[in-house]
Design a protein around this motif. Sequence first.
Motif, PDB file in Angstrom:
ATOM      1  N   VAL A 169       0.852  -1.110   0.000  1.00 39.16           N
ATOM      2  CA  VAL A 169       0.030   0.148   0.010  1.00 39.16           C
ATOM      3  C   VAL A 169       0.997   1.032   0.151  1.00 39.16           C
ATOM      4  N   ILE A 170       0.708   2.294  -1.030  1.00 36.41           N
ATOM      5  CA  ILE A 170       1.682   3.353  -0.949  1.00 36.41           C
ATOM      6  C   ILE A 170       0.620   4.626  -0.628  1.00 36.41           C
ATOM      7  N   HIS A 171       0.824   5.551   0.497  1.00 40.06           N
ATOM      8  CA  HIS A 171       0.273   6.550   0.674  1.00 40.06           C
ATOM      9  C   HIS A 171       1.068   7.626  -0.285  1.00 40.06           C
ATOM     10  N   GLY A 172       0.630   8.325  -1.036  1.00 39.83           N
ATOM     11  CA  GLY A 172       1.195   9.222  -2.045  1.00 39.83           C
ATOM     12  C   GLY A 172       1.886  10.365  -1.581  1.00 39.83           C
ATOM     13  N   ARG A 173       2.460  10.176  -0.538  1.00 35.64           N
ATOM     14  CA  ARG A 173       3.081  11.633   0.189  1.00 35.64           C
ATOM     15  C   ARG A 173       4.649  11.040   0.582  1.00 35.64           C
ATOM     16  N   THR A 174       5.523  11.726   0.784  1.00 33.62           N
ATOM     17  CA  THR A 174       6.771  11.394   1.263  1.00 33.62           C
ATOM     18  C   THR A 174       6.666  11.591   2.997  1.00 33.62           C
ATOM     19  N   ARG A 175       7.727  11.062   3.542  1.00 36.88           N
ATOM     20  CA  ARG A 175       7.459  11.262   5.177  1.00 36.88           C
ATOM     21  C   ARG A 175       7.571  12.626   5.492  1.00 36.88           C
ATOM     22  N   CYS A 176       8.464  13.391   4.795  1.00 34.12           N
ATOM     23  CA  CYS A 176       8.746  14.652   5.244  1.00 34.12           C
ATOM     24  C   CYS A 176       7.600  15.724   4.782  1.00 34.12           C
ATOM     25  N   GLN A 177       6.536  15.184   3.874  1.00 34.09           N
ATOM     26  CA  GLN A 177       5.248  15.938   3.763  1.00 34.09           C
ATOM     27  C   GLN A 177       4.165  15.980   4.993  1.00 34.09           C
ATOM     28  N   PHE A 178       4.387  14.727   5.733  1.00 32.05           N
ATOM     29  CA  PHE A 178       3.467  14.520   6.816  1.00 32.05           C
ATOM     30  C   PHE A 178       2.249  14.449   6.044  1.00 32.05           C
ATOM     31  N   TYR A 179       1.242  15.289   6.384  1.00 31.54           N
ATOM     32  CA  TYR A 179      -0.104  15.190   5.737  1.00 31.54           C
ATOM     33  C   TYR A 179      -0.367  16.345   4.997  1.00 31.54           C
ATOM     34  N   LYS A 180       0.866  17.142   4.511  1.00 30.49           N
ATOM     35  CA  LYS A 180       0.580  18.611   3.794  1.00 30.49           C
ATOM     36  C   LYS A 180       0.466  18.310   2.222  1.00 30.49           C
ATOM     37  N   GLY A 181      -0.051  19.236   1.645  1.00 32.99           N
ATOM     38  CA  GLY A 181      -0.045  19.036   0.156  1.00 32.99           C
ATOM     39  C   GLY A 181      -1.251  18.023  -0.202  1.00 32.99           C
ATOM     40  N   ARG A 182      -1.300  17.681  -1.581  1.00 29.05           N
ATOM     41  CA  ARG A 182      -1.888  16.558  -2.082  1.00 29.05           C
ATOM     42  C   ARG A 182      -1.397  15.270  -2.146  1.00 29.05           C
ATOM     43  N   ALA A 183      -1.852  14.105  -2.011  1.00 29.82           N
ATOM     44  CA  ALA A 183      -1.333  12.889  -2.583  1.00 29.82           C
ATOM     45  C   ALA A 183      -0.769  12.955  -3.846  1.00 29.82           C
ATOM     46  N   ASP A 184       0.030  12.345  -4.212  1.00 31.28           N
ATOM     47  CA  ASP A 184       0.500  12.273  -5.593  1.00 31.28           C
ATOM     48  C   ASP A 184       0.346  10.960  -6.020  1.00 31.28           C
ATOM     49  N   TRP A 185      -0.936  10.761  -6.708  1.00 32.26           N
ATOM     50  CA  TRP A 185      -1.252   9.374  -7.142  1.00 32.26           C
ATOM     51  C   TRP A 185      -0.385   8.865  -8.244  1.00 32.26           C
ATOM     52  N   LYS A 186      -0.003   9.850  -9.200  1.00 24.73           N
ATOM     53  CA  LYS A 186       0.753   9.325 -10.397  1.00 24.73           C
ATOM     54  C   LYS A 186       1.964   8.674  -9.983  1.00 24.73           C
ATOM     55  N   ALA A 187       2.682   9.352  -8.781  1.00 24.72           N
ATOM     56  CA  ALA A 187       3.909   9.003  -8.612  1.00 24.72           C
ATOM     57  C   ALA A 187       3.797   7.396  -7.996  1.00 24.72           C
TER      58      ALA A 187
END
Length: 332
Positions: A169-187
């Motif tokens: 399962v991939i949460h489309g954020r990096t760790r350093c983003q925590f929950y900010k910005g939008r999840a990057d589904w394309k990545a």
Amino acid sequence: MGFDLGDRHIASPVFLAPLAGITDLPFRTLVSRFGAGLVVSEMIASGEFLTARPGTREKAELGAAIDNTSVQIAGREPGPMAEAARMVADMGAKVIDINMGCPAKKLTGGYSGSALMRDPDHALRLIEAVAGAVDLPVTLKTRLGWDDNARNAPDLARMAEGAGVRMVVIHGRTRCQFYKGRADWKAIRAVRDAVTIPVIANGDIVGGASALTALKLSGADGVMVGRGAQGAPWRLAEISAEIYGTPGPVVPEGPDFVRLVADHHEAMLSFYGVDLGTRVARKHLGWYMDRVATPPALRRQVLTAPAPEVVRTLLPDALDRPPVARSERLAA
Ligand SMILES: Cc1cc2nc3c(=O)[nH]c(=O)nc-3n(C[C@H](O)[C@H](O)[C@H](O)COP(=O)(O)O)c2cc1C
């Protein structure tokens, strides 16, 4: 449609995400009743679990009637993680998930959760230990990487597949983003392309439209929904109906909605006891009241009521109201 996870066929890959303090047994029971491919427990810290720290075993309370429960474990040392995996397997877990995505300092400082992404060799030893300890399917939940300079989820996923992991399962954020910005589904597509096991997209999926876009952009085999199910235990069934054509849920309104919330409230009180149950219930009651825009004064009364009986008497007035239009945005 769907895929096999060990000897289980997942017909409708719409999963409930692990949310610490939220996806407890009462909530998982409710979500399962509406329909969900898998429901994932709150993370269980392996060290605390093995030493039977108070409160930890409640998190692992699986509920014999829910047969699509995945139990998430977190930790930094392969030995205790393997031991915790064996224990939850004995308690009836059907799937075991390894947490490699939690950004909380409590975990990353202790070198687990997403911090494991920074030391792939250590992560591999841990995954091998867990996969070798149980006969159950083992899955991995992680993020895109530590930060934008280290988006190593495809390598991690490849390594995990080699070690016997059956789904990522991939949460489309990096760790350093925590929950900010939008999840990057394309990545997430780079992970999909790196492995042959199912890949599940997670992050900011709150309904059929966002699920469909996430699936299209990522090429993933299914979706996992967390915050989008808060106050809406039927959300996964709704998404599944829209995408996979499964029967749609009957979404409760008016007196049926009041009854559902009263039953959920009661289930939390009997699971945790009145003191802790009252505190845990406040979060859920708040989300249910958001749905129908309960007037602020009444909302305050519900959330500060001195006793459960008072909450119960306030619920009809607080909740028997038309739902307000649903936003496609998540609260931060
Ligand atoms: C309150 C809260 C608790 C969480 N607890 C966990 C956890 O125990 N284990 C885990 O892997 N992720 C945890 N997460 C991350 C979620 O599982 C999920 O990856 C994230 O919220 C993005 O999905 P969503 O946008 O659908 O909520 C948590 C997130 C929140 C907001």
